[in-house]
Design a protein around this motif. Structure first.
Motif, PDB file in Angstrom:
ATOM      1  N   LYS A 313       0.767  -1.148   0.029  1.00 41.74           N
ATOM      2  CA  LYS A 313      -0.167  -0.188  -0.075  1.00 41.74           C
ATOM      3  C   LYS A 313       0.818   1.190   0.067  1.00 41.74           C
ATOM      4  O   LYS A 313       1.814   1.267   0.706  1.00 41.74           O
ATOM      5  CB  LYS A 313      -0.831   0.108   1.021  1.00 41.74           C
ATOM      6  N   ILE A 314       0.509   2.268  -0.626  1.00 43.28           N
ATOM      7  CA  ILE A 314       1.045   3.546  -0.613  1.00 43.28           C
ATOM      8  C   ILE A 314      -0.113   4.380   0.035  1.00 43.28           C
ATOM      9  O   ILE A 314      -1.503   4.187  -0.260  1.00 43.28           O
ATOM     10  CB  ILE A 314       1.526   3.944  -1.955  1.00 43.28           C
ATOM     11  N   LEU A 315       0.197   5.399   0.593  1.00 44.20           N
ATOM     12  CA  LEU A 315      -0.539   6.512   1.361  1.00 44.20           C
ATOM     13  C   LEU A 315      -0.275   7.702   0.883  1.00 44.20           C
ATOM     14  O   LEU A 315       0.777   8.160   1.049  1.00 44.20           O
ATOM     15  CB  LEU A 315      -0.450   6.463   2.818  1.00 44.20           C
ATOM     16  N   MET A 316      -1.115   8.360  -0.027  1.00 43.98           N
ATOM     17  CA  MET A 316      -1.179   9.725  -0.664  1.00 43.98           C
ATOM     18  C   MET A 316      -1.431  10.693   0.190  1.00 43.98           C
ATOM     19  O   MET A 316      -2.778  10.586   0.679  1.00 43.98           O
ATOM     20  CB  MET A 316      -1.569   9.915  -1.894  1.00 43.98           C
ATOM     21  N   PHE A 317      -0.524  11.649   0.603  1.00 42.07           N
ATOM     22  CA  PHE A 317      -1.188  12.851   1.508  1.00 42.07           C
ATOM     23  C   PHE A 317      -1.483  14.191   0.635  1.00 42.07           C
ATOM     24  O   PHE A 317      -0.766  14.674   0.302  1.00 42.07           O
ATOM     25  CB  PHE A 317       0.189  13.314   2.468  1.00 42.07           C
ATOM     26  N   LEU A 318      -2.794  14.041   0.166  1.00 39.93           N
ATOM     27  CA  LEU A 318      -3.300  15.086  -0.788  1.00 39.93           C
ATOM     28  C   LEU A 318      -3.133  16.412  -0.147  1.00 39.93           C
ATOM     29  O   LEU A 318      -2.807  17.348  -0.830  1.00 39.93           O
ATOM     30  CB  LEU A 318      -4.657  14.786  -0.944  1.00 39.93           C
ATOM     31  N   GLY A 319      -3.503  16.650   1.281  1.00 37.93           N
ATOM     32  CA  GLY A 319      -3.226  17.754   2.147  1.00 37.93           C
ATOM     33  C   GLY A 319      -1.649  18.390   1.897  1.00 37.93           C
ATOM     34  O   GLY A 319      -1.699  19.581   1.904  1.00 37.93           O
ATOM     35  N   ALA A 320      -1.082  17.458   2.080  1.00 39.11           N
ATOM     36  CA  ALA A 320       0.567  17.781   1.980  1.00 39.11           C
ATOM     37  C   ALA A 320       1.078  18.133   0.454  1.00 39.11           C
ATOM     38  O   ALA A 320       1.590  19.016   0.463  1.00 39.11           O
ATOM     39  CB  ALA A 320       1.525  16.681   2.529  1.00 39.11           C
ATOM     40  N   ALA A 321       0.401  17.612  -0.307  1.00 41.68           N
ATOM     41  CA  ALA A 321       0.831  17.975  -1.650  1.00 41.68           C
ATOM     42  C   ALA A 321       0.247  19.265  -2.135  1.00 41.68           C
ATOM     43  O   ALA A 321       0.790  19.985  -2.705  1.00 41.68           O
ATOM     44  CB  ALA A 321       0.315  16.791  -2.587  1.00 41.68           C
ATOM     45  N   ASN A 322      -0.714  19.558  -1.298  1.00 41.36           N
ATOM     46  CA  ASN A 322      -1.401  20.747  -1.678  1.00 41.36           C
ATOM     47  C   ASN A 322      -0.918  22.119  -1.158  1.00 41.36           C
ATOM     48  O   ASN A 322      -1.181  23.187  -1.465  1.00 41.36           O
ATOM     49  CB  ASN A 322      -3.154  20.861  -1.720  1.00 41.36           C
ATOM     50  N   ARG A 323       0.132  21.946  -0.306  1.00 44.99           N
ATOM     51  CA  ARG A 323       0.656  22.881   0.331  1.00 44.99           C
ATOM     52  C   ARG A 323       2.438  22.654   0.140  1.00 44.99           C
ATOM     53  O   ARG A 323       3.205  23.285   0.874  1.00 44.99           O
ATOM     54  CB  ARG A 323       0.634  23.061   1.916  1.00 44.99           C
ATOM     55  N   ASP A 324       2.677  21.998  -0.929  1.00 46.49           N
ATOM     56  CA  ASP A 324       4.185  21.811  -1.050  1.00 46.49           C
ATOM     57  C   ASP A 324       4.673  22.967  -1.925  1.00 46.49           C
ATOM     58  O   ASP A 324       4.273  23.274  -2.977  1.00 46.49           O
ATOM     59  CB  ASP A 324       4.257  20.637  -2.012  1.00 46.49           C
ATOM     60  N   PRO A 325       5.599  23.569  -1.375  1.00 50.38           N
ATOM     61  CA  PRO A 325       6.381  24.792  -1.667  1.00 50.38           C
ATOM     62  C   PRO A 325       6.975  24.847  -3.066  1.00 50.38           C
ATOM     63  O   PRO A 325       6.986  25.446  -3.741  1.00 50.38           O
ATOM     64  CB  PRO A 325       7.432  25.311  -0.706  1.00 50.38           C
ATOM     65  N   ALA A 326       7.269  23.556  -3.237  1.00 55.76           N
ATOM     66  CA  ALA A 326       8.012  23.227  -4.655  1.00 55.76           C
ATOM     67  C   ALA A 326       7.107  23.276  -5.967  1.00 55.76           C
ATOM     68  O   ALA A 326       7.445  23.662  -6.987  1.00 55.76           O
ATOM     69  CB  ALA A 326       8.534  21.541  -4.639  1.00 55.76           C
ATOM     70  N   ARG A 327       5.692  23.165  -5.452  1.00 57.58           N
ATOM     71  CA  ARG A 327       4.578  23.397  -6.499  1.00 57.58           C
ATOM     72  C   ARG A 327       3.826  24.762  -6.410  1.00 57.58           C
ATOM     73  O   ARG A 327       3.407  25.383  -7.277  1.00 57.58           O
ATOM     74  CB  ARG A 327       3.656  22.215  -6.379  1.00 57.58           C
ATOM     75  N   TRP A 328       3.761  25.278  -5.178  1.00 62.21           N
ATOM     76  CA  TRP A 328       3.065  26.307  -4.990  1.00 62.21           C
ATOM     77  C   TRP A 328       3.716  27.534  -4.330  1.00 62.21           C
ATOM     78  O   TRP A 328       3.176  28.633  -4.270  1.00 62.21           O
ATOM     79  CB  TRP A 328       1.936  26.172  -3.965  1.00 62.21           C
ATOM     80  N   GLY A 329       4.929  27.500  -4.403  1.00 62.42           N
ATOM     81  CA  GLY A 329       5.867  28.598  -3.921  1.00 62.42           C
ATOM     82  C   GLY A 329       5.992  28.692  -2.371  1.00 62.42           C
ATOM     83  O   GLY A 329       5.446  28.190  -1.784  1.00 62.42           O
ATOM     84  N   PRO A 330       6.568  29.767  -2.064  1.00 66.09           N
ATOM     85  CA  PRO A 330       6.912  30.119  -0.638  1.00 66.09           C
ATOM     86  C   PRO A 330       5.658  30.441   0.178  1.00 66.09           C
ATOM     87  O   PRO A 330       5.665  30.229   1.286  1.00 66.09           O
ATOM     88  CB  PRO A 330       8.101  31.044  -0.626  1.00 66.09           C
ATOM     89  N   ASP A 331       4.641  30.838  -0.544  1.00 65.97           N
ATOM     90  CA  ASP A 331       3.599  31.322   0.134  1.00 65.97           C
ATOM     91  C   ASP A 331       2.377  30.118   0.255  1.00 65.97           C
ATOM     92  O   ASP A 331       1.273  30.395   0.234  1.00 65.97           O
ATOM     93  CB  ASP A 331       3.109  32.535  -0.328  1.00 65.97           C
TER      94      ASP A 331
END
Length: 405
Positions: A313-331
């Motif tokens: 099993k893998i567990l995908m943390f959607l909430g963590a991905a949605n606040r990843d600075p690498a995707r969404w920037g420093p803010d």
């Protein structure tokens, strides 16, 4: 959070339970630690592989061939364990079994089909906001009076289920999303009512119970045309009733909490009401009402410089991905209507992306538009209180104070 590296293959590991009350109450520090640790982290408590960075979460969501849903999107592995209910044809199935039910729902719930509901839902939201302000005054709990009340008014009507018993929808959905996690006290709390709630929901999916017009009737009509089988029709209706209320309720709570704590963003929405849907998507990114989903590797799958073994099993943390600075920037932690939130994984991604997302956006547009017309400021009137769920990020109470325009 304690992280160590296994010398054999330098895989970061953690003994933290992501489903413990402390993490469910405030998952952000854990999410940040997971992202910092690496693209893949082994959670030893459950022997699952965690993805918290946007790149790996998105890649896993779209790779249904490598990471299947048919073995369950929760911790339970359907290869070895019996599901507590018949698996969902939308969430817990892969092509080809998944294809026909999804095609049917995409047509029924698509933007073109929802246009006929647009004016009625905007009018209903206007009435609800007027009723609440008249009855409650400027201070009230937004959860029961707005964010639960509006979806429970319009969505069951659109499906075509009777008025009686609709109070069962939220506890049923709450248990269904809890059941994606481990068999902890949250699951045990809902267990005594599982039989009663499941029986009620199953009964609403029957053709003879549903209104002659509505999403439910449209699903049964699709079975008459041979688009899906008569056996599949009630399961497709059940998917609407399972996932179509709770997630929208918590998304609406997220956007109201965001505006109550970001007054400058509320001013911007009042100046530009056309941003209502952008605001909702930004709140779904920012808060991620659906926090996690599991998949199961169908083979040894390389990802993030590591290999996920077949059957794990893998567990995908959607909430963590949605606040990843690498995707969404420093803010990334900011709620900002100037941001383009498209690409967030709060509705999933790929062939299993939430088929009801357009319905949720329409509900949000209606409620936010009604509030923007009538309310100059929204602020918290007291400390919000979380409702803990193994999968969902939710509010139990959201006391607000509204100043009429």
């Amino acid at each position: 959070m304690t992280l160590t590296a296994e010398p054999a293959h330098d895989l970061p590991t953690s003994d933290v339970d992501p489903f413990c009350p402390e993490v469910l109450e405030d998952p952000l520090p854990f999410h940040a630690a997971l992202r910092e640790a690496g693209p893949v982290v082994h959670l030893r408590r459950y022997d699952v592989f965690a993805f918290a960075r946007y790149e790996q979460v998105r890649a896993a969501l779209v790779d249904w061939q490598g990471f299947q849903s048919a073995a369950g999107v929760g911790l339970s592995n359907f290869r070895h364990e019996k599901p507590w209910r018949p698996p969902s044809l939308l969430l817990e199935a892969d092509p080809p079994r998944h294809d026909a039910p999804r095609r049917v729902l995409q047509k029924i719930l698509g933007p073109r089909a929802l246009r006929k509901l647009h004016e009625a839902w905007l009018a209903d939201a206007d009435r609800l906001v007027d009723e609440v302000l008249d009855a409650q005054g400027p201070e009230f709990d937004a959860v029961p009076h707005l964010t639960e009340a509006f979806p429970l008014r319009v969505f069951p009507d659109a499906v075509g289920i009777p008025q009686e018993g609709r109070e069962h929808l939220l506890p049923y959905g709450d248990h269904a999303f809890n059941a994606f996690g481990p068999a902890n006290e949250l699951v045990e709390k809902g267990a005594p009512r599982v039989g009663e709630l499941s029986a009620w929901v199953a009964a609403q999916c029957a053709r003879e119970v549903l209104a002659p017009e509505g999403f439910g009737a449209d699903i049964w009509a699709a079975s008459d045309r041979g688009d899906i089988t008569p056996e599949q029709a009630p399961l497709v209706v059940r998917s609407l009733l399972t996932a179509g209320v709770d997630t929208t309720v918590h998304g609406l709570s997220a956007v109201l909490c965001a505006f109550a704590t970001h007054p400058e963003q509320w001013r911007r929405l009042r100046e530009e009401p056309g941003l209502a849907r952008v605001a909702f998507d930004e709140a779904v990114r920012w808060e991620s009402p659906v926090q996690t989903f599991f998949r199961t590797a169908t083979r040894d799958v390389p990802i993030g410089g590591h290999v996920i073994p077949d059957g794990h099993k893998i567990l995908m943390f959607l909430g963590a991905a949605n606040r990843d600075p690498a995707r969404w920037g420093p803010d990334a932690d900011a709620f900002d209507l100037a941001r383009d939130p498209s690409g967030h994984v709060g509705f999933g991604m790929g062939i299993h992306q939430c088929v009801g997302q357009h319905v949720a956006r329409l509900e949000a547009e209606a409620l936010l538009t009604a509030l923007a017309r009538r309310v100059e400021t929204i602020e918290l009137a007291g400390p919000p209180r979380r409702h803990l769920n193994n999968t969902l990020r939710a509010w139990e109470a959201l006391p607000v104070r509204l100043r009429p325009a």
